[in-house]
Design a protein around this motif. Structure first.
Motif, PDB file in Angstrom:
ATOM      1  N   PHE A 146       0.724  -1.033   0.014  1.00 26.35           N
ATOM      2  CA  PHE A 146      -0.005   0.134  -0.103  1.00 26.35           C
ATOM      3  C   PHE A 146       1.012   1.386   0.098  1.00 26.35           C
ATOM      4  N   PRO A 147       0.605   2.216  -0.917  1.00 28.63           N
ATOM      5  CA  PRO A 147      -0.508   2.367  -1.879  1.00 28.63           C
ATOM      6  C   PRO A 147      -0.353   1.792  -3.068  1.00 28.63           C
ATOM      7  N   THR A 148       0.753   1.500  -3.567  1.00 28.77           N
ATOM      8  CA  THR A 148       1.143   0.939  -4.756  1.00 28.77           C
ATOM      9  C   THR A 148       0.224  -0.192  -5.347  1.00 28.77           C
ATOM     10  N   GLY A 149      -0.101  -1.184  -4.625  1.00 28.97           N
ATOM     11  CA  GLY A 149      -0.754  -2.320  -4.975  1.00 28.97           C
ATOM     12  C   GLY A 149      -2.213  -2.075  -5.237  1.00 28.97           C
ATOM     13  N   MET A 150      -2.718  -1.024  -4.539  1.00 25.41           N
ATOM     14  CA  MET A 150      -4.183  -0.279  -4.901  1.00 25.41           C
ATOM     15  C   MET A 150      -4.239  -0.035  -6.186  1.00 25.41           C
ATOM     16  N   LEU A 151      -3.191   0.824  -6.703  1.00 25.90           N
ATOM     17  CA  LEU A 151      -3.074   1.167  -8.294  1.00 25.90           C
ATOM     18  C   LEU A 151      -3.141   0.004  -9.089  1.00 25.90           C
ATOM     19  N   GLY A 152      -2.157  -0.808  -8.648  1.00 28.88           N
ATOM     20  CA  GLY A 152      -2.205  -2.422  -9.427  1.00 28.88           C
ATOM     21  C   GLY A 152      -3.605  -2.956  -9.745  1.00 28.88           C
ATOM     22  N   LEU A 153      -4.351  -2.911  -8.857  1.00 27.33           N
ATOM     23  CA  LEU A 153      -5.618  -3.486  -8.736  1.00 27.33           C
ATOM     24  C   LEU A 153      -6.524  -2.975  -9.793  1.00 27.33           C
ATOM     25  N   ALA A 199       6.383  -6.989  -1.492  1.00 29.37           N
ATOM     26  CA  ALA A 199       6.566  -6.570  -0.128  1.00 29.37           C
ATOM     27  C   ALA A 199       7.805  -6.235   0.239  1.00 29.37           C
ATOM     28  N   HIS A 200       8.075  -5.043   0.777  1.00 27.68           N
ATOM     29  CA  HIS A 200       9.563  -4.972   1.221  1.00 27.68           C
ATOM     30  C   HIS A 200       9.966  -4.817   2.552  1.00 27.68           C
ATOM     31  N   GLY A 201       8.959  -4.878   3.422  1.00 23.50           N
ATOM     32  CA  GLY A 201       8.869  -4.851   4.906  1.00 23.50           C
ATOM     33  C   GLY A 201       8.340  -3.899   5.434  1.00 23.50           C
ATOM     34  N   GLY A 202       8.753  -2.645   5.196  1.00 28.01           N
ATOM     35  CA  GLY A 202       8.355  -1.473   5.839  1.00 28.01           C
ATOM     36  C   GLY A 202       6.630  -1.314   5.891  1.00 28.01           C
ATOM     37  N   ASP A 203       6.045  -1.967   4.425  1.00 30.91           N
ATOM     38  CA  ASP A 203       4.928  -1.715   4.013  1.00 30.91           C
ATOM     39  C   ASP A 203       3.962  -2.763   4.897  1.00 30.91           C
ATOM     40  N   ILE A 204       4.479  -3.884   5.645  1.00 30.49           N
ATOM     41  CA  ILE A 204       3.891  -4.814   6.380  1.00 30.49           C
ATOM     42  C   ILE A 204       4.030  -4.160   7.750  1.00 30.49           C
ATOM     43  N   ASP A 205       5.278  -3.930   8.359  1.00 27.15           N
ATOM     44  CA  ASP A 205       5.719  -3.684   9.715  1.00 27.15           C
ATOM     45  C   ASP A 205       5.267  -2.160  10.159  1.00 27.15           C
ATOM     46  N   ARG A 206       5.331  -1.211   9.129  1.00 28.43           N
ATOM     47  CA  ARG A 206       4.887   0.230   9.459  1.00 28.43           C
ATOM     48  C   ARG A 206       3.631   0.706   8.855  1.00 28.43           C
ATOM     49  N   MET A 207       3.450   0.545   7.683  1.00 28.37           N
ATOM     50  CA  MET A 207       2.362   1.442   6.823  1.00 28.37           C
ATOM     51  C   MET A 207       1.108   0.694   7.211  1.00 28.37           C
ATOM     52  N   ALA A 208       1.268  -0.946   7.310  1.00 29.33           N
ATOM     53  CA  ALA A 208      -0.146  -1.416   7.723  1.00 29.33           C
ATOM     54  C   ALA A 208      -0.855  -1.169   8.780  1.00 29.33           C
ATOM     55  N   ASN A 209       0.073  -0.915   9.684  1.00 30.32           N
ATOM     56  CA  ASN A 209      -0.284  -0.508  11.145  1.00 30.32           C
ATOM     57  C   ASN A 209      -0.621   1.117  11.646  1.00 30.32           C
ATOM     58  N   LYS A 210      -0.503   1.783  10.561  1.00 29.56           N
ATOM     59  CA  LYS A 210      -0.758   3.181  10.408  1.00 29.56           C
ATOM     60  C   LYS A 210      -2.326   3.611  11.090  1.00 29.56           C
ATOM     61  N   SER A 211      -3.256   2.733  10.375  1.00 26.72           N
ATOM     62  CA  SER A 211      -4.606   2.600  10.721  1.00 26.72           C
ATOM     63  C   SER A 211      -5.328   1.604  10.454  1.00 26.72           C
ATOM     64  N   GLY A 212      -6.501   1.250  10.712  1.00 28.02           N
ATOM     65  CA  GLY A 212      -7.363   0.113  10.606  1.00 28.02           C
ATOM     66  C   GLY A 212      -7.593  -0.079   9.193  1.00 28.02           C
ATOM     67  N   ARG A 213      -8.121   1.276   8.568  1.00 27.93           N
ATOM     68  CA  ARG A 213      -8.353   1.309   7.106  1.00 27.93           C
ATOM     69  C   ARG A 213      -6.934   0.804   6.051  1.00 27.93           C
ATOM     70  N   ILE A 214      -5.750   1.360   6.604  1.00 30.05           N
ATOM     71  CA  ILE A 214      -4.757   0.921   5.749  1.00 30.05           C
ATOM     72  C   ILE A 214      -4.458  -0.396   5.863  1.00 30.05           C
ATOM     73  N   ARG A 215      -4.752  -0.937   6.972  1.00 29.59           N
ATOM     74  CA  ARG A 215      -4.624  -2.521   7.302  1.00 29.59           C
ATOM     75  C   ARG A 215      -5.589  -3.233   6.147  1.00 29.59           C
ATOM     76  N   GLN A 216      -6.683  -2.941   6.228  1.00 34.15           N
ATOM     77  CA  GLN A 216      -7.752  -3.427   5.559  1.00 34.15           C
ATOM     78  C   GLN A 216      -7.424  -3.273   4.056  1.00 34.15           C
ATOM     79  N   GLU A 271      -0.744 -13.209   9.233  1.00 31.98           N
ATOM     80  CA  GLU A 271      -1.445 -12.245   9.680  1.00 31.98           C
ATOM     81  C   GLU A 271      -2.548 -11.706   8.454  1.00 31.98           C
ATOM     82  N   PHE A 272      -2.113 -12.151   7.333  1.00 31.86           N
ATOM     83  CA  PHE A 272      -3.215 -11.725   6.417  1.00 31.86           C
ATOM     84  C   PHE A 272      -3.966 -12.824   5.696  1.00 31.86           C
ATOM     85  N   ASP A 273      -3.843 -13.921   6.157  1.00 31.46           N
ATOM     86  CA  ASP A 273      -4.492 -15.006   5.456  1.00 31.46           C
ATOM     87  C   ASP A 273      -4.312 -15.266   3.769  1.00 31.46           C
TER      88      ASP A 273
END
Length: 362
Positions: free
Chosen positions: A85-92, A106-123, A149-151
């Motif tokens: 996120f956000p790049t994959g969203m554009l790919g969709l 996934a490079h790491g920061g997108d899962i460890d940091r970015m995904a935890n910034k808000s519930g919406r970003i995690r979704q 974590e993301f099934d």
């Protein structure tokens, strides 16, 4: 495979003005083109992180991608998005509108940091990971996280790091390399390369170095990287006051970084988080032993005696690891040998073979 058209989307891509900004993405793109693939790129090239710049650059990137998707989206067989996120969203968009196959790295920061910034970003992150045709994780720990974590089904996740360019990162005669870097004849240089940010463990590194300096008067510390956070940079330089032989150098081209790596007695990467730790692999490829934190992909990369692993956020553990390496010439030789093996396993050309096979599979 050479007839396929690939679109690469990335929120980091280097320019002449910011040579190291997402350089690993550009390296992969150039390597794919070198294999005869037609690869187009739509990316963010502005590295600035203040609010106005971030908002402006992302809105422009989003609009450019949207227009491109509407007008030219049908042309691509595979869309490869770097960062979930956000790049994959554009790919969709390309996947949903034009049935392009979507691969997300996934490079790491997108899962460890970015995904935890808000519930919406995690979704959003979860949606992108599940809807992508395939997910690449740059490290084993990261792949586990994505599956658990993301099934995301195991068969939809591959571990493929960005690979090391061994034509650039190669061993050089240490004396010669040190002369080229302007390092003193009697210095024992210790090197860090990466963004000058708190998460890289630089406060702990300066503290550990200060302790090391009392026992080894000839050691010097060089930090090479982009100053991403002014407040942290000021805090770091304040911590450095009164400690001799600590130098901060601006980010530089990879060919110059490679000479510094070859010149160093040891390379240190004391990160708090690290998806893979490509920069440590680049140092290993230059035959320089590595001390790194037991986190993420670094724990795998430096495991089995390939490096010295230390506890993250712990200056005492870091000091002990650095001291152990300085004290033990046999250990340094062993790490150089193991590092060469790791560099061969992760040669960029072998990694590109894996990417091509993946494009064919999806």
């Amino acid at each position: 495979m050479s007839g396929k058209k690939i679109l690469v989307l990335s929120n980091m891509y280097p320019t002449e003005m910011a040579k190291s900004f997402g350089i690993f993405v550009k390296n992969q793109v150039e390597a794919l083109r070198g294999r005869g693939l037609h690869v187009d790129v739509i990316a963010v090239t502005n590295p600035r992180t203040d609010k106005v710049n971030v908002l402006t650059k992302y809105i422009l990137w989003l609009l450019r991608t949207l227009i491109h998707c509407v007008t030219k989206g049908r042309n691509y067989d595979v869309v490869h998005a770097h960062y979930v996120f956000p790049t994959g969203m554009l790919g969709l968009w390309y996947k949903k509108w034009w049935k392009a196959k979507l691969v997300v790295t996934a490079h790491g920061g997108d899962i460890d940091r970015m995904a935890n910034k808000s519930g919406r970003i995690r979704q959003w992150t979860a949606t992108i990971l599940r809807e992508a045709d395939h997910v690449i994780a740059v490290g084993h720990k990261l792949a586990e996280q994505i599956r658990n974590e993301f099934d995301v089904p195991e068969e939809n996740v591959s571990v493929i790091n960005m690979g090391v360019n061994r034509r650039i990162f190669q061993p050089l005669d240490k004396e010669e390399a040190r002369k080229r870097c302007g390092i003193g004849e009697h210095e024992i240089p210790i090197l860090f390369v990466g963004n000058i940010i708190r998460q890289k463990g630089l406060i702990e590194l300066v503290e550990a170095f200060s302790k090391l300096k009392k026992e080894y008067h000839s050691v010097s510390l060089y930090l090479i990287g982009a100053k991403k956070d002014n407040a942290f940079y000021n805090e770091l330089t304040h911590r450095m006051e009164g400690i001799n032989d600590v130098h901060i150098l601006d980010a530089m081209q990879q060919k110059d970084v490679a000479v510094w790596m070859a010149a160093a007695e040891m390379f240190v990467l004391p990160s708090h988080l690290e998806g893979f730790g490509l920069v440590a692999l680049e140092a290993m490829s230059c035959h320089t032993p590595v001390v790194g934190s037991r986190v993420g992909g670094l724990a795998y990369l430096l495991g089995d005696g390939a490096g010295v692993l230390v506890e993250p956020g712990n200056p005492d553990s870091l000091f002990e690891g650095m001291k152990k390496l300085l004290d033990d010439a046999d250990l340094r030789k062993q790490l150089v040998q193991k590092g060469e093996e790791r560099a061969q396993e992760n040669d960029q050309e072998r990694i590109i073979d894996q990417i091509l096979q993946l494009y064919d599979r999806v």
